[in-house]
Design an enzyme around this catalytic site. Structure first.
Site, short mmCIF file in Angstrom:
data_model
loop_
_atom_site.label_atom_id
_atom_site.label_comp_id
_atom_site.label_asym_id
_atom_site.label_seq_id
_atom_site.Cartn_x
_atom_site.Cartn_y
_atom_site.Cartn_z
CE LYS A 262 -3.36 2.62 2.80
NZ LYS A 262 -4.36 2.60 3.87
CG ASP A 267 -5.51 7.90 4.59
OD1 ASP A 267 -6.34 8.63 4.00
OD2 ASP A 267 -5.80 6.86 5.21
CE LYS A 274 -6.76 8.55 7.93
NZ LYS A 274 -7.57 7.47 8.50
CG ASP A 285 -2.08 5.04 4.89
OD1 ASP A 285 -2.02 3.96 5.50
OD2 ASP A 285 -3.12 5.46 4.34
CG ASP A 344 -10.06 7.67 6.22
OD1 ASP A 344 -8.95 7.63 5.63
OD2 ASP A 344 -10.18 7.78 7.45
CD GLU A 346 -6.68 5.46 2.18
OE1 GLU A 346 -7.70 5.62 2.88
OE2 GLU A 346 -5.61 5.05 2.64
NE ARG A 348 -11.16 -0.82 2.94
CZ ARG A 348 -11.85 -1.05 4.04
NH1 ARG A 348 -13.02 -1.66 3.97
NH2 ARG A 348 -11.39 -0.69 5.22
#
Ligand code: BES
Ligand code: MG
Ligand code: ZN
Length: 498
Positions: A262, A267, A274, A285, A344, A346, A348
């Site tokens: 990933k 993020d 967030k 992230d 959020d 994101e 996946r």
């Protein structure tokens, strides 16, 4: 700092510091510690053990003041003999080195090969762990500080007189250097601010440092490949997404593996922004991507007879006028449509396309590594990473190998019902559905984008970045997964590794 193994007695090396050890409860030291004790008038028995009551508890360190001009002895506690493992040896050495690296009188260190004596651990594993501990223990991320942490140690020498143990220890030391440098490199990448580290600079880094052939695809090329899910996540950022594909190849590979990291360089959550405290560390992230790049680097040096692909769909998840929105429906690379329930979730969405890309490479197995869910962190804390997948044997094998390397993975269930929350009225799937069982739901979501290949998913959300130092004294980016991935991919295991 140079690390070496020498086939000499510990007493025959001119050093400032002599590092020996004691198991818990030992009253009269044997082996090399005994030899050192005798050479210095029984100072360890009479002073450290009898007078100072040093008990040899694991990672207790006794520093004997200057015994001769410019020379001191460190006695390191190994704990209970039957409880010693190679990864504990790494922790111990990280601690020793942190204690000594600022010492003006500790330029040249000489150490016993901890664990390879009466504990009977593999000399190769022990030397690898000493080396890893020494390199890992000196790590600090201080490129933006005006005063840097200094390492004044010039030489660290591991002594072993036995022919066979010496040869094995040398191999372990070489491997330890490769692994530890990869782990430290991953830490640097994770700790770097997202202000400097964004998809383009991450891709440049991979090109320069992965040690393997690296192809970087830009937005137009990604679009042509049909990776709309990946592009959707990145469309709110001023930084263009990049697809990074690293390849390590050999003749007649015994197996082909793809590792997918990933790579969200920041993020913010997107339009489902967030809250500040959750956003604070979100430069981490891309920890999965960091693990993939640095594992490629290690593999390029170890050169096993395999084929390995490293894939990163790198982008930034930002809110803006061009950002993807809740309710958007995206046609992913596989043709499967995704309704965005929460921007959020994101990781996946990018992985859906990255996994589909990996599957087209016709590899024997795919492993993804991702800071994927806060739910995994709630479940397992910072102590263990989550693991899921479609192949029980491989999962069991990975967990076993990772444990030996000192990285804990705990399998989470993938019961079908966890997928119920992902049902969508307007698309084939939603990207999320609720908070409960979130790590498993994310695993189920990913599994929909793998059609046939054996696959494992590592959720490192809780373990990638630490607020408090771990047993190696590491804060911030950990480089979690690198040690396990290298070991699992190369399978150059010693049965004696505990
Ligand atoms: N990057 C986060 C997951 C994360 C959380 C990593 C904490 C490290 C520490 C991921 O993209 C995310 O935001 N997940 C959401 C999913 C939710 C909206 C279903 C989460 O876990 O809160
Ligand atoms: Mg997120
Ligand atoms: Zn994320």
């Amino acid at each position: 700092m140079e690390i070496k193994v020498e086939k000499k007695s510990i007493l025959d090396i001119e050093a400032n510091v002599i590092i020996v050890n004691l198991f818990e409860g030992v009253k009269s030291p044997g082996g090399v510690t005994g030899i050192v004790d005798k050479a210095f008038n029984n100072v360890i028995t009479e002073y450290v053990i009898n007078k100072e009551n040093f008990e040899g508890k694991f990672a207790d360190i006794y520093e004997l003041p200057i015994i001769e001009k410019g020379k001191k002895i460190i006695v390191a506690g190994l704990g209970k003999q039957q409880e010693l493992t190679i990864s504990k040896i790494r922790d111990l050495n990280a601690k020793i080195i942190r204690k000594l690296m600022n010492d003006d009188n500790a330029k040249k260190l000489v150490s016993i090969l901890h664990g390879a004596g009466i504990a009977g651990l593999c000399p190769k594993g022990c030397a690898q762990m000493i080396t890893e501990g020494v390199i890992s223990g000196t790590y600090s991320f201080d490129k933006y500080k005006t005063t840097k942490k200094e390492n004044k140690i010039e030489e660290f020498i591991i002594c072993e007189t036995d022919d066979e143990k010496y040869e094995r220890a040398k191999k372990g030391m070489e491997l330890g250097k490769i692994v530890a440098n990869s782990v430290n490199m991953a830490r640097d990448l994770i700790n770097e601010s997202s202000q400097y580290l964004y998809p383009e600079t991450l891709a440049e880094f991979a090109k320069e440092h992965s040690g393997v052939k690296t192809t970087v695809y830009n937005k137009e090329e990604i679009k042509k490949m049909g990776m709309n899910a990946f592009l959707a996540v990145g469309q709110g950022s001023i930084h263009e997404p990049k697809l990074i594909h690293m390849e390590y190849k050999t003749d007649n590979p015994v197996r082909k593996i793809a590792i997918v990291g990933k790579g969200i360089t920041f993020d913010a959550g997107g339009l489902d922004l967030k809250p500040p405290t959750s956003m604070l560390t979100m430069r981490d992230d891309m920890s999965g991507a960091a693990a993939v790049i640095t594992t490629m680097k290690a593999i390029s040096q170890i050169r096993p007879q395999i084929e390995l692909h490293g894939i990163i769909a790198a982008c930034e998840n930002m809110p803006s006028g061009s950002a993807y929105k809740p309710g958007d429906v995206i046609i992913s690379k596989t043709g499967r449509s995704i309704e965005i329930d929460n921007t959020d979730a994101e990781g996946r969405v990018t992985l859906a396309d990255a996994l589909a890309y990996a599957e087209e490479l016709n590899v024997d197995e795919i492993i993804d590594i991702a800071t994927l869910t806060g739910a995994c962190m709630v479940a397992l804390g910072t102590v263990a990473s989550g693991i899921m997948g479609n192949n029980e044997e491989k999962i069991a094998e990975f967990i076993k190998i990772a444990n030996k390397m000192g990285e804990r993975f705990w399998q989470l269930p993938m019961y079908e019902e966890y997928g119920d929350t992902l049902k969508s009225d307007i698309a084939d799937t939603k990207n999320t559905g609720g908070r409960m069982g979130g790590a498993s739901a994310a695993g189920i979501f990913l599994s929909k984008f793998i059609s046939k290949t054996p696959w494992m998913h590592l959720d490192i959300a809780g373990t990638a970045f630490l607020e408090k130092p771990n047993s190696e004294g590491i804060k911030g980016g950990v480089g979690i997964g690198v040690r396990s991935l290298i070991k699992y991919i190369t399978l150059q295991d010693c049965d004696c590794h505990k």
